[in-house]
Design an enzyme around this catalytic site. Structure first.
Site, PDB file in Angstrom:
ATOM      1  N   ASP A  74     -21.596-119.937  54.149  1.00 55.21           N
ATOM      2  CA  ASP A  74     -20.940-118.593  53.914  1.00 55.21           C
ATOM      3  C   ASP A  74     -21.949-117.495  54.064  1.00 55.21           C
ATOM      4  O   ASP A  74     -22.918-117.818  53.833  1.00 55.21           O
ATOM      5  CB  ASP A  74     -20.304-118.627  52.366  1.00 55.21           C
ATOM      6  N   SER A 115     -11.859-112.580  44.955  1.00 53.96           N
ATOM      7  CA  SER A 115     -11.933-112.585  43.419  1.00 53.96           C
ATOM      8  C   SER A 115     -11.541-111.251  42.834  1.00 53.96           C
ATOM      9  O   SER A 115     -11.888-110.288  43.171  1.00 53.96           O
ATOM     10  CB  SER A 115     -13.502-112.966  42.890  1.00 53.96           C
ATOM     11  N   HIS A 128     -16.395-107.741  48.002  1.00 54.35           N
ATOM     12  CA  HIS A 128     -17.136-108.628  47.264  1.00 54.35           C
ATOM     13  C   HIS A 128     -17.420-108.317  45.923  1.00 54.35           C
ATOM     14  O   HIS A 128     -17.752-106.902  45.646  1.00 54.35           O
ATOM     15  CB  HIS A 128     -18.437-109.057  47.865  1.00 54.35           C
ATOM     16  N   ASN A 147     -11.460-117.020  50.358  1.00 50.94           N
ATOM     17  CA  ASN A 147     -12.851-117.197  49.558  1.00 50.94           C
ATOM     18  C   ASN A 147     -12.847-116.604  48.237  1.00 50.94           C
ATOM     19  O   ASN A 147     -12.616-115.594  48.007  1.00 50.94           O
ATOM     20  CB  ASN A 147     -13.931-116.558  50.330  1.00 50.94           C
ATOM     21  N   ASP A 177     -22.553-114.278  60.146  1.00 50.95           N
ATOM     22  CA  ASP A 177     -22.133-112.857  59.730  1.00 50.95           C
ATOM     23  C   ASP A 177     -23.066-111.874  60.348  1.00 50.95           C
ATOM     24  O   ASP A 177     -23.841-111.558  60.156  1.00 50.95           O
ATOM     25  CB  ASP A 177     -22.208-112.657  58.121  1.00 50.95           C
ATOM     26  N   GLU A 235     -17.634-112.557  61.523  1.00 48.39           N
ATOM     27  CA  GLU A 235     -16.641-111.576  60.814  1.00 48.39           C
ATOM     28  C   GLU A 235     -17.007-110.207  61.666  1.00 48.39           C
ATOM     29  O   GLU A 235     -18.074-109.844  62.279  1.00 48.39           O
ATOM     30  CB  GLU A 235     -17.795-111.111  59.401  1.00 48.39           C
TER      31      GLU A 235
HETATM   32 ZN   LIG Z   1     -17.850-112.942  51.987  1.00 51.90          ZN
END
Ligand SMILES: [Zn+2]
Length: 283
Positions: free
Chosen positions: A81, A210, A179, A229, A103, A133
């Site tokens: 990740d 989340s 995030h 994710n 990324d 990304e």
């Molecule tokens: Zn992420």
């Protein structure tokens, strides 16, 4: 069984559901996530950020996840990740990761294209899919600094050009998520997502999930997201279970004892998300 994310995500795209990608921090996270995937008969992605990898190393996590995957009756992918450079991505592939993210969202468009293309060039002959990304997911990612202010959304025109030039297999998009821990209620810009989806054939990835309400995530899946994710929620869950046990049993010095309720909390979070993502019974 250990698989790549390629078929897994294409199956999800065709079936209009999403596969959960859960960040694992230790042996306990791996065991809890796998148990939930088995019980839910769901494909699953276990992933680690560079911050987690540096806590131990790529080989430790690759080995733990491989042991879990080999014994599992469901498809399991091991994903890097937020790969933070060409070298880390190649090292992850060498260590046995079956999927990597590069990324380049922090550098200008042309540099992101060049960096992502350098990774896809190496990954393609190995059959390892690459997530990239474009645009920015806000908040505090891994152990980096917090990204403040408005989230710049992914530009659909740029996304089309980016995918054509890099050959990435999936794309993480900036559609309003962040995030870490949200202060208010997050809001996914479903219109931006639909516009990106209408231009691209490849699976789209949602980061910073989340704390995002399940109904917004379900709508994002209807609008083309097929990998979702979760990191922060699993950390919170484990710590809650672990600390709760220690509060009740302050004399305990066997770490296995508080780890069991920690794993149960992770299991409950992961199992519930699999139902919402629609991946339950899709293995
Ligand atoms: Zn992420």
């Amino acid at each position: 069984m250990l698989v790549t994310t390629k078929e897994m995500l294409l199956d999800a795209q065709a079936g209009h559901y999403a596969v959960g990608a859960f960040n694992v921090e230790s042996l306990e996270f791996v065991m809890a996530v796998i148990k939930a995937a088995e019980d839910k008969k769901s494909p699953v992605i276990m992933q680690t950020t560079p911050g987690t990898v540096k806590y131990a190393n790529l080989d430790y996590f690759a080995a733990m996840c491989k042991v879990a995957a080999d014994a599992a009756s469901v498809p399991v992918a091991v994903h890097l990740d937020h790969g933070d450079g060409f070298d880390r991505c190649v090292q992850a592939m060498h260590a046995g990761y079956t999927s990597v993210m590069i990324d380049g969202s922090h550098v200008p468009f042309e540099d992101n294209v060049a960096l992502t293309a350098s990774v896809t060039k190496v990954a393609a002959p190995l059959g390892i899919p690459v997530e990239a990304e474009l645009g920015k997911v806000g908040g505090k990612e891994d152990d980096g600094p917090a990204v403040e202010g408005e989230n710049p959304y992914t530009d659909p025109d740029e996304a089309e050009e980016f995918v054509a030039r890099t050959g990435c297999g999936s794309l993480a998009v900036g559609v309003g998520t962040a995030h870490g821990v949200y202060k208010g209620t997050p809001h996914i810009e479903q219109g931006v997502l639909k516009e990106i989806r209408s231009r691209l054939e490849i699976p789209l990835v949602l980061h910073g999930t989340s704390g995002v309400p399940d109904d917004q995530v379900a709508e994002a899946i209807r609008n083309g997201i097929c990998k979702v994710n979760y990191a922060t929620e699993l950390r919170q869950a484990f710590t809650k279970g672990f600390m709760g046990y220690m509060a009740d049993n302050p004399g305990c010095f066997d770490p296995k004892k508080p780890s069991r309720p920690g794993m149960q909390e992770i299991y409950d979070v992961v199992a519930s998300h699999m139902d919402n993502l629609g991946s339950t019974d899709k293995a």
